[in-house]
Write an enzyme that holds these catalytic residues in place. Structure first.
Site, PDB file in Angstrom:
ATOM      1  N   LYS A 185      45.965  47.527  42.481  1.00 39.26           N
ATOM      2  CA  LYS A 185      44.816  46.936  43.185  1.00 39.26           C
ATOM      3  C   LYS A 185      44.682  47.525  44.596  1.00 39.26           C
ATOM      4  O   LYS A 185      43.605  48.009  44.972  1.00 39.26           O
ATOM      5  CB  LYS A 185      44.968  45.401  43.275  1.00 39.26           C
ATOM      6  CG  LYS A 185      45.067  44.711  41.918  1.00 39.26           C
ATOM      7  CD  LYS A 185      45.152  43.198  42.062  1.00 39.26           C
ATOM      8  CE  LYS A 185      46.445  42.685  42.653  1.00 39.26           C
ATOM      9  NZ  LYS A 185      47.653  42.914  41.833  1.00 39.26           N
TER      10      LYS A 185
ATOM     11  N   ARG B  67      43.063  33.527  41.752  1.00 37.51           N
ATOM     12  CA  ARG B  67      44.154  33.621  40.783  1.00 37.51           C
ATOM     13  C   ARG B  67      44.275  32.366  39.928  1.00 37.51           C
ATOM     14  O   ARG B  67      45.247  32.183  39.214  1.00 37.51           O
ATOM     15  CB  ARG B  67      45.475  33.842  41.508  1.00 37.51           C
ATOM     16  CG  ARG B  67      45.539  35.203  42.132  1.00 37.51           C
ATOM     17  CD  ARG B  67      46.935  35.621  42.478  1.00 37.51           C
ATOM     18  NE  ARG B  67      46.828  36.656  43.469  1.00 37.51           N
ATOM     19  CZ  ARG B  67      47.637  37.693  43.554  1.00 37.51           C
ATOM     20  NH1 ARG B  67      48.640  37.825  42.736  1.00 37.51           N
ATOM     21  NH2 ARG B  67      47.454  38.594  44.493  1.00 37.51           N
TER      22      ARG B  67
HETATM   23  P1  AP5 Z   1      49.644  48.780  44.497  1.00 38.41           P
HETATM   24  O1  AP5 Z   1      48.331  49.446  44.637  1.00 38.41           O
HETATM   25  O2  AP5 Z   1      50.383  48.397  45.729  1.00 38.41           O
HETATM   26  O3  AP5 Z   1      49.528  47.548  43.462  1.00 38.41           O
HETATM   27  P2  AP5 Z   1      48.895  46.081  43.635  1.00 38.41           P
HETATM   28  O4  AP5 Z   1      48.187  45.763  42.363  1.00 38.41           O
HETATM   29  O5  AP5 Z   1      48.129  46.002  44.908  1.00 38.41           O
HETATM   30  O6  AP5 Z   1      50.246  45.271  43.657  1.00 38.41           O
HETATM   31  P3  AP5 Z   1      50.720  43.984  44.459  1.00 38.41           P
HETATM   32  O7  AP5 Z   1      52.197  43.925  44.201  1.00 38.41           O
HETATM   33  O8  AP5 Z   1      50.276  44.033  45.862  1.00 38.41           O
HETATM   34  O9  AP5 Z   1      50.052  42.840  43.685  1.00 38.41           O
HETATM   35  P4  AP5 Z   1      50.504  41.342  43.673  1.00 38.41           P
HETATM   36  O10 AP5 Z   1      49.360  40.700  43.035  1.00 38.41           O
HETATM   37  O11 AP5 Z   1      51.830  41.151  43.062  1.00 38.41           O
HETATM   38  O12 AP5 Z   1      50.757  41.057  45.203  1.00 38.41           O
HETATM   39  P5  AP5 Z   1      49.871  40.383  46.346  1.00 38.41           P
HETATM   40  O13 AP5 Z   1      50.231  41.012  47.617  1.00 38.41           O
HETATM   41  O14 AP5 Z   1      48.462  40.327  45.966  1.00 38.41           O
HETATM   42  O15 AP5 Z   1      50.572  49.751  43.601  1.00 38.41           O
HETATM   43  C1  AP5 Z   1      51.904  49.443  43.322  1.00 38.41           C
HETATM   44  C2  AP5 Z   1      52.747  50.728  43.378  1.00 38.41           C
HETATM   45  O16 AP5 Z   1      52.356  51.611  42.330  1.00 38.41           O
HETATM   46  C3  AP5 Z   1      52.591  51.533  44.666  1.00 38.41           C
HETATM   47  O17 AP5 Z   1      53.822  52.103  45.005  1.00 38.41           O
HETATM   48  C4  AP5 Z   1      51.565  52.615  44.321  1.00 38.41           C
HETATM   49  O18 AP5 Z   1      51.749  53.794  45.078  1.00 38.41           O
HETATM   50  C5  AP5 Z   1      51.870  52.843  42.842  1.00 38.41           C
HETATM   51  N1  AP5 Z   1      50.661  53.174  42.079  1.00 38.41           N
HETATM   52  C6  AP5 Z   1      49.442  52.587  42.167  1.00 38.41           C
HETATM   53  N2  AP5 Z   1      48.580  53.131  41.299  1.00 38.41           N
HETATM   54  C7  AP5 Z   1      49.282  54.085  40.628  1.00 38.41           C
HETATM   55  C8  AP5 Z   1      48.956  54.993  39.565  1.00 38.41           C
HETATM   56  N3  AP5 Z   1      47.730  55.013  39.036  1.00 38.41           N
HETATM   57  N4  AP5 Z   1      49.937  55.815  39.106  1.00 38.41           N
HETATM   58  C9  AP5 Z   1      51.180  55.774  39.627  1.00 38.41           C
HETATM   59  N5  AP5 Z   1      51.557  54.955  40.635  1.00 38.41           N
HETATM   60  C10 AP5 Z   1      50.613  54.112  41.119  1.00 38.41           C
HETATM   61  O19 AP5 Z   1      50.457  38.887  46.310  1.00 38.41           O
HETATM   62  C11 AP5 Z   1      51.775  38.621  46.707  1.00 38.41           C
HETATM   63  C12 AP5 Z   1      52.061  37.125  46.617  1.00 38.41           C
HETATM   64  O20 AP5 Z   1      51.184  36.400  47.470  1.00 38.41           O
HETATM   65  C13 AP5 Z   1      51.855  36.488  45.233  1.00 38.41           C
HETATM   66  O21 AP5 Z   1      53.018  36.625  44.437  1.00 38.41           O
HETATM   67  C14 AP5 Z   1      51.555  35.020  45.612  1.00 38.41           C
HETATM   68  O22 AP5 Z   1      52.758  34.336  45.903  1.00 38.41           O
HETATM   69  C15 AP5 Z   1      50.761  35.163  46.909  1.00 38.41           C
HETATM   70  N6  AP5 Z   1      49.308  35.185  46.655  1.00 38.41           N
HETATM   71  C16 AP5 Z   1      48.489  36.276  46.744  1.00 38.41           C
HETATM   72  N7  AP5 Z   1      47.232  35.943  46.449  1.00 38.41           N
HETATM   73  C17 AP5 Z   1      47.225  34.618  46.149  1.00 38.41           C
HETATM   74  C18 AP5 Z   1      46.230  33.684  45.734  1.00 38.41           C
HETATM   75  N8  AP5 Z   1      44.940  34.048  45.547  1.00 38.41           N
HETATM   76  N9  AP5 Z   1      46.589  32.396  45.534  1.00 38.41           N
HETATM   77  C19 AP5 Z   1      47.875  32.002  45.699  1.00 38.41           C
HETATM   78  N10 AP5 Z   1      48.878  32.836  46.081  1.00 38.41           N
HETATM   79  C20 AP5 Z   1      48.558  34.131  46.298  1.00 38.41           C
END
Ligand code: AP5
Length: 222
Positions: free
Chosen positions: A18, A94
């Site tokens: 994402k 979510r």
């Molecule tokens: P990256 O682009 O960083 O992936 P992402 O989908 O953004 O992953 P996140 O881990 O940030 O998602 P998440 O939903 O777990 O975390 P969030 O911060 O939203 O890519 C990942 C890796 O892969 C990178 O190293 C990148 O370089 C590599 N990559 C990307 N694309 C690639 C490709 N095509 N090929 C190869 N490599 C690739 O949420 C964190 C926490 O916050 C949650 O667990 C929850 O506790 C809380 N939270 C967030 N939003 C909410 C909500 N709406 N309500 C309640 N709690 C929430």
């Protein structure tokens, strides 16, 4: 008549790409990137009471309570920049209650992008992820390594990017994804997120171009 800016949501499992796709989308389309996870991490970094509470849930891979998340996202959507340039909402909603809250505040997306990536790839992406604290850029040790020695020496890892924690985050994702998807069924585009980041972006770019063309046609007929 003035053109309405785009309103896009992007969703997918942890590490489905994402954040990476949002960098590419904002570069081309100039939308305001609003990432729920980034907003929460900013609260943690600021040491606020909301941040302290949020961290307890994030440590367990659970959803942070709506009382904290909803107002935070709503404020950013209401910002003058989001209203003018359009927005790209990442990692929200979510749950169906978060989707309902957004609709009640009058925010409806034009498009809901779902990144689909098999689980075995996700764990490897999480464990190899690194972030540059200076630019905010996302790297991966194997798939997109830092460009210079200087960046390589300063990149950091997220506190929830361990194999154990990503399994909990995946579990939470699995429990909630269907409810959110059914809310946006009519405007959902499913994207295969397992190719390279540029291959994935090509699919998203295609959908956004098409959407802009449709909007243009509608304007033309009025
Ligand atoms: P990256 O682009 O960083 O992936 P992402 O989908 O953004 O992953 P996140 O881990 O940030 O998602 P998440 O939903 O777990 O975390 P969030 O911060 O939203 O890519 C990942 C890796 O892969 C990178 O190293 C990148 O370089 C590599 N990559 C990307 N694309 C690639 C490709 N095509 N090929 C190869 N490599 C690739 O949420 C964190 C926490 O916050 C949650 O667990 C929850 O506790 C809380 N939270 C967030 N939003 C909410 C909500 N709406 N309500 C309640 N709690 C929430």
């Amino acid at each position: 008549r003035k053109k309405e800016p785009l309103r896009i949501m992007i969703s997918g499992a942890p590490a489905s790409g994402k954040g990476t796709q949002c960098e590419l989308i904002t570069q081309k389309y100039g939308l305001v990137h609003i990432a729920a996870g980034d907003l929460l991490r900013a609260e943690i970094a600021a040491g606020s009471e909301n941040g302290k509470q949020a961290k307890e849930y994030m440590d367990k891979g659970k959803l942070v309570p709506n009382e904290i998340v909803v107002a935070m996202v709503k404020d950013r959507l209401n910002g003058p920049d989001s209203r003018e340039k359009g927005w790209l909402l990442d990692g929200y909603p979510r749950s169906s209650s978060q989707a309902i809250a957004l609709r009640e505040f009058g925010f409806q997306p034009n498009l809901f992008i779902l990144l689909e990536v098999p689980e075995e790839i996700l764990v490897e992406r999480v464990v190899g992820r690194r972030l540059d604290p200076v630019t905010g850029k996302i790297y991966h040790l194997k798939y997109s390594p830092p460009e210079t020695e200087e960046i390589a020496s300063r990149v950091t890892q997220r506190f929830d990017d361990t194999e154990e924690k990503v399994k909990l985050r995946l579990q939470t994702h699995r429990q909630n994804v269907e409810a959110v998807l059914s809310t946006y069924e009519d405007i959902t585009v499913k994207v295969n997120g397992s190719g390279s980041k540029h291959e994935v972006f090509a699919q998203i770019d295609g959908s956004l171009t098409q959407l802009l063309e449709q909007k243009q046609e509608k304007l033309g007929t009025v």
